[in-house]
Design a protein around this motif. Sequence first.
Motif, PDB file in Angstrom:
ATOM      1  N   ILE A  84      -4.894 -12.337   7.752  1.00 50.41           N
ATOM      2  CA  ILE A  84      -4.974 -12.453   9.204  1.00 50.41           C
ATOM      3  C   ILE A  84      -5.057 -11.095   9.892  1.00 50.41           C
ATOM      4  CG2 ILE A  84      -2.448 -12.698   9.367  1.00 50.41           C
ATOM      5  CD1 ILE A  84      -2.912 -14.495  11.811  1.00 50.41           C
ATOM      6  N   LEU A  85      -4.270 -10.112   9.453  1.00 43.20           N
ATOM      7  CA  LEU A  85      -4.317  -8.795  10.090  1.00 43.20           C
ATOM      8  C   LEU A  85      -5.606  -8.064   9.721  1.00 43.20           C
ATOM      9  CD1 LEU A  85      -0.624  -7.533   9.695  1.00 43.20           C
ATOM     10  CD2 LEU A  85      -1.664  -8.750  11.620  1.00 43.20           C
ATOM     11  N   ALA A  86      -6.017  -8.188   8.482  1.00 45.33           N
ATOM     12  CA  ALA A  86      -7.265  -7.564   8.048  1.00 45.33           C
ATOM     13  C   ALA A  86      -8.439  -8.118   8.838  1.00 45.33           C
ATOM     14  CB  ALA A  86      -7.471  -7.797   6.552  1.00 45.33           C
ATOM     15  N   LEU A  87      -8.494  -9.435   8.987  1.00 48.61           N
ATOM     16  CA  LEU A  87      -9.591 -10.068   9.715  1.00 48.61           C
ATOM     17  C   LEU A  87      -9.580  -9.668  11.184  1.00 48.61           C
ATOM     18  CD1 LEU A  87      -9.374 -13.639   8.163  1.00 48.61           C
ATOM     19  CD2 LEU A  87     -11.034 -11.863   7.634  1.00 48.61           C
ATOM     20  N   ALA A  88      -8.379  -9.621  11.770  1.00 50.47           N
ATOM     21  CA  ALA A  88      -8.281  -9.215  13.170  1.00 50.47           C
ATOM     22  C   ALA A  88      -8.822  -7.801  13.342  1.00 50.47           C
ATOM     23  CB  ALA A  88      -6.842  -9.308  13.647  1.00 50.47           C
TER      24      ALA A  88
ATOM     25  N   LEU B  29     -11.027  -6.249  11.470  1.00 44.13           N
ATOM     26  CA  LEU B  29     -12.473  -6.253  11.282  1.00 44.13           C
ATOM     27  C   LEU B  29     -13.188  -6.828  12.502  1.00 44.13           C
ATOM     28  CD1 LEU B  29     -12.565  -7.368   7.549  1.00 44.13           C
ATOM     29  CD2 LEU B  29     -13.342  -5.162   8.441  1.00 44.13           C
ATOM     30  N   LYS B  30     -12.675  -7.925  13.046  1.00 42.72           N
ATOM     31  CA  LYS B  30     -13.314  -8.527  14.212  1.00 42.72           C
ATOM     32  C   LYS B  30     -13.169  -7.635  15.450  1.00 42.72           C
ATOM     33  CE  LYS B  30     -15.066 -12.132  14.227  1.00 42.72           C
ATOM     34  NZ  LYS B  30     -14.794 -13.556  14.019  1.00 42.72           N
ATOM     35  N   LEU B  31     -12.155  -6.755  15.439  1.00 45.68           N
ATOM     36  CA  LEU B  31     -11.975  -5.808  16.532  1.00 45.68           C
ATOM     37  C   LEU B  31     -12.773  -4.528  16.322  1.00 45.68           C
ATOM     38  CD1 LEU B  31      -8.144  -6.299  17.107  1.00 45.68           C
ATOM     39  CD2 LEU B  31      -9.926  -6.763  18.806  1.00 45.68           C
ATOM     40  N   GLY B  32     -13.572  -4.482  15.245  1.00 49.04           N
ATOM     41  CA  GLY B  32     -14.502  -3.376  15.077  1.00 49.04           C
ATOM     42  C   GLY B  32     -14.262  -2.442  13.922  1.00 49.04           C
ATOM     43  N   ALA B  33     -13.215  -2.652  13.123  1.00 48.47           N
ATOM     44  CA  ALA B  33     -12.951  -1.756  11.991  1.00 48.47           C
ATOM     45  C   ALA B  33     -14.155  -1.714  11.049  1.00 48.47           C
ATOM     46  CB  ALA B  33     -11.710  -2.204  11.235  1.00 48.47           C
ATOM     47  N   GLY B  34     -14.415  -0.533  10.483  1.00 49.55           N
ATOM     48  CA  GLY B  34     -15.547  -0.395   9.575  1.00 49.55           C
ATOM     49  C   GLY B  34     -15.303  -1.037   8.224  1.00 49.55           C
ATOM     50  N   HIS B  35     -14.068  -0.906   7.709  1.00 47.99           N
ATOM     51  CA  HIS B  35     -13.732  -1.476   6.407  1.00 47.99           C
ATOM     52  C   HIS B  35     -12.224  -1.645   6.315  1.00 47.99           C
ATOM     53  CE1 HIS B  35     -13.076  -1.732   2.023  1.00 47.99           C
ATOM     54  NE2 HIS B  35     -14.275  -2.302   2.023  1.00 47.99           N
ATOM     55  N   VAL B  36     -11.798  -2.716   5.665  1.00 52.22           N
ATOM     56  CA  VAL B  36     -10.377  -2.964   5.430  1.00 52.22           C
ATOM     57  C   VAL B  36     -10.158  -3.147   3.935  1.00 52.22           C
ATOM     58  CG1 VAL B  36      -8.406  -4.485   5.814  1.00 52.22           C
ATOM     59  CG2 VAL B  36      -9.985  -4.011   7.690  1.00 52.22           C
ATOM     60  N   THR B  37      -9.122  -2.508   3.426  1.00 49.87           N
ATOM     61  CA  THR B  37      -8.669  -2.701   2.050  1.00 49.87           C
ATOM     62  C   THR B  37      -7.394  -3.534   2.095  1.00 49.87           C
ATOM     63  OG1 THR B  37      -9.586  -0.579   1.341  1.00 49.87           O
ATOM     64  CG2 THR B  37      -7.878  -1.560  -0.051  1.00 49.87           C
ATOM     65  N   GLY B  38      -7.426  -4.722   1.504  1.00 45.13           N
ATOM     66  CA  GLY B  38      -6.261  -5.604   1.462  1.00 45.13           C
ATOM     67  C   GLY B  38      -5.592  -5.521   0.101  1.00 45.13           C
ATOM     68  N   ILE B  39      -4.265  -5.448   0.110  1.00 46.71           N
ATOM     69  CA  ILE B  39      -3.485  -5.336  -1.132  1.00 46.71           C
ATOM     70  C   ILE B  39      -2.383  -6.382  -1.102  1.00 46.71           C
ATOM     71  CG2 ILE B  39      -2.020  -3.824  -2.535  1.00 46.71           C
ATOM     72  CD1 ILE B  39      -3.475  -1.456  -1.050  1.00 46.71           C
ATOM     73  N   ASP B  40      -2.208  -7.123  -2.199  1.00 50.08           N
ATOM     74  CA  ASP B  40      -1.148  -8.124  -2.269  1.00 50.08           C
ATOM     75  C   ASP B  40      -0.798  -8.390  -3.722  1.00 50.08           C
ATOM     76  OD1 ASP B  40      -0.164 -10.284   0.140  1.00 50.08           O
ATOM     77  OD2 ASP B  40       0.344 -10.821  -1.921  1.00 50.08           O
ATOM     78  N   ILE B  41       0.462  -8.770  -3.962  1.00 47.77           N
ATOM     79  CA  ILE B  41       0.909  -9.078  -5.319  1.00 47.77           C
ATOM     80  C   ILE B  41       0.494 -10.476  -5.759  1.00 47.77           C
ATOM     81  CG2 ILE B  41       2.890  -7.521  -5.168  1.00 47.77           C
ATOM     82  CD1 ILE B  41       4.660  -9.975  -4.712  1.00 47.77           C
ATOM     83  N   ASP B  42       0.040 -11.315  -4.819  1.00 49.28           N
ATOM     84  CA  ASP B  42      -0.260 -12.716  -5.099  1.00 49.28           C
ATOM     85  C   ASP B  42      -1.771 -12.920  -5.171  1.00 49.28           C
ATOM     86  OD1 ASP B  42      -0.491 -15.440  -5.276  1.00 49.28           O
ATOM     87  OD2 ASP B  42       0.680 -15.888  -3.477  1.00 49.28           O
ATOM     88  N   PRO B  43      -2.313 -13.299  -6.334  1.00 54.65           N
ATOM     89  CA  PRO B  43      -3.763 -13.537  -6.430  1.00 54.65           C
ATOM     90  C   PRO B  43      -4.255 -14.599  -5.448  1.00 54.65           C
ATOM     91  CG  PRO B  43      -2.782 -13.408  -8.616  1.00 54.65           C
ATOM     92  CD  PRO B  43      -1.645 -13.441  -7.638  1.00 54.65           C
ATOM     93  N   GLN B  44      -3.402 -15.605  -5.126  1.00 53.78           N
ATOM     94  CA  GLN B  44      -3.809 -16.621  -4.162  1.00 53.78           C
ATOM     95  C   GLN B  44      -3.991 -16.023  -2.772  1.00 53.78           C
ATOM     96  OE1 GLN B  44      -0.755 -19.650  -4.708  1.00 53.78           O
ATOM     97  NE2 GLN B  44      -2.154 -20.873  -5.931  1.00 53.78           N
ATOM     98  N   ALA B  45      -3.187 -15.009  -2.445  1.00 52.57           N
ATOM     99  CA  ALA B  45      -3.347 -14.330  -1.164  1.00 52.57           C
ATOM    100  C   ALA B  45      -4.699 -13.618  -1.111  1.00 52.57           C
ATOM    101  CB  ALA B  45      -2.210 -13.333  -0.946  1.00 52.57           C
ATOM    102  N   LEU B  46      -5.071 -12.965  -2.194  1.00 53.09           N
ATOM    103  CA  LEU B  46      -6.360 -12.280  -2.228  1.00 53.09           C
ATOM    104  C   LEU B  46      -7.509 -13.275  -2.093  1.00 53.09           C
ATOM    105  CD1 LEU B  46      -5.753  -9.626  -5.043  1.00 53.09           C
ATOM    106  CD2 LEU B  46      -5.202  -9.513  -2.599  1.00 53.09           C
ATOM    107  N   GLN B  47      -7.363 -14.418  -2.744  1.00 51.37           N
ATOM    108  CA  GLN B  47      -8.394 -15.452  -2.645  1.00 51.37           C
ATOM    109  C   GLN B  47      -8.492 -15.980  -1.215  1.00 51.37           C
ATOM    110  OE1 GLN B  47      -7.892 -18.719  -5.372  1.00 51.37           O
ATOM    111  NE2 GLN B  47      -9.479 -19.953  -4.414  1.00 51.37           N
ATOM    112  N   ALA B  48      -7.337 -16.234  -0.580  1.00 48.86           N
ATOM    113  CA  ALA B  48      -7.343 -16.722   0.798  1.00 48.86           C
ATOM    114  C   ALA B  48      -7.965 -15.697   1.738  1.00 48.86           C
ATOM    115  CB  ALA B  48      -5.915 -17.047   1.246  1.00 48.86           C
ATOM    116  N   SER B  49      -7.638 -14.413   1.528  1.00 45.06           N
ATOM    117  CA  SER B  49      -8.219 -13.355   2.366  1.00 45.06           C
ATOM    118  C   SER B  49      -9.738 -13.322   2.240  1.00 45.06           C
ATOM    119  CB  SER B  49      -7.635 -11.993   1.976  1.00 45.06           C
ATOM    120  OG  SER B  49      -6.267 -11.901   2.308  1.00 45.06           O
TER     121      SER B  49
END
Length: 294
Positions: free
Chosen positions: A171-175, A177-197
């Motif tokens: 949710i924060l990464a998407l926000a 990006l939609k607000l204009g960020a060039g690139h976001v790197t998402g990091i999480d310990i849960d593979p399901q979180a990465l899939q959802a992102s």
Amino acid sequence: MAWLQLRINATAEHAESIGTMLSANGAQAVTFVDAKDTPVYEPKPGETMLWPDTQVVGLFDASDDMPSIIARLAQSKLLGNNFTHKLDPLEDKDWEREWMDNFHPMQFGERLWICPSWREVPDPGAVNVMLDPGLAFGTGTHPTTSLCLRWLDGLSLTGKQVVDFGCGSGILALAALKLGAGHVTGIDIDPQALQASQENARRNDVADRLSVYLPDDQPSLQADVVMANILSGPLLELQDVITAYCKPGGKLVLSGILAEQVARIEAAYARDFDLDTSAIDGDWARVSGVRKLA
């Protein structure tokens, strides 16, 4: 069918034994819940990890004789006559449908809306993030997330490099990006979180600007903006890791912090950051600042 939840406060040492007692007395399911703000890390093979302060929750049929069950539990040496417990009714529902019906579009700041993917957007001209959390944490309804979203809405993010540490649903990464960020790197310990992102990024047509990693695979980089909406324990333990992602002059936002924990977080991060006045929303808080140049 209606249900009853019996909650018993315990220590990690006794939680499993209490869970076994609940099962022996007719509990249809037993779960263990963190009773305080304490992270639990990956267990070793064959090891069961529980929080130091654990709440044991037993699910019973509403027709069960709960006074007799509680009386039997009170006779055990482990619990005793005056053991602390709470009994609550739990109506049988289609919980997924119930949750979906109650998840409505929400506005954060002046530009940003978080919208469930199954609902119409209220303002097509706004910055709309279409979200389907799946099994990952993060909808915007919790104060920790809303505090970060309001902070993001106030930034100029055009072309910025962003790290979302503990990205959850994205949710924060998407926000960002939609607000204009060039690139976001998402990091999480849960593979399901990465899939959802990743799935949410595709839904919002920003998948080409999002990269996601497990901690062991995370890249070495310094970003313009670093976000970490996790818990105070990991924020302190991983302070050096989180700080290293933020370039000098870059912005940092931390949340997942209880209001009573703010002073400790501020004291730790003031080493490397010029901190803003922390924001409080009910029991929760946001700490933010700019990394010092030297």
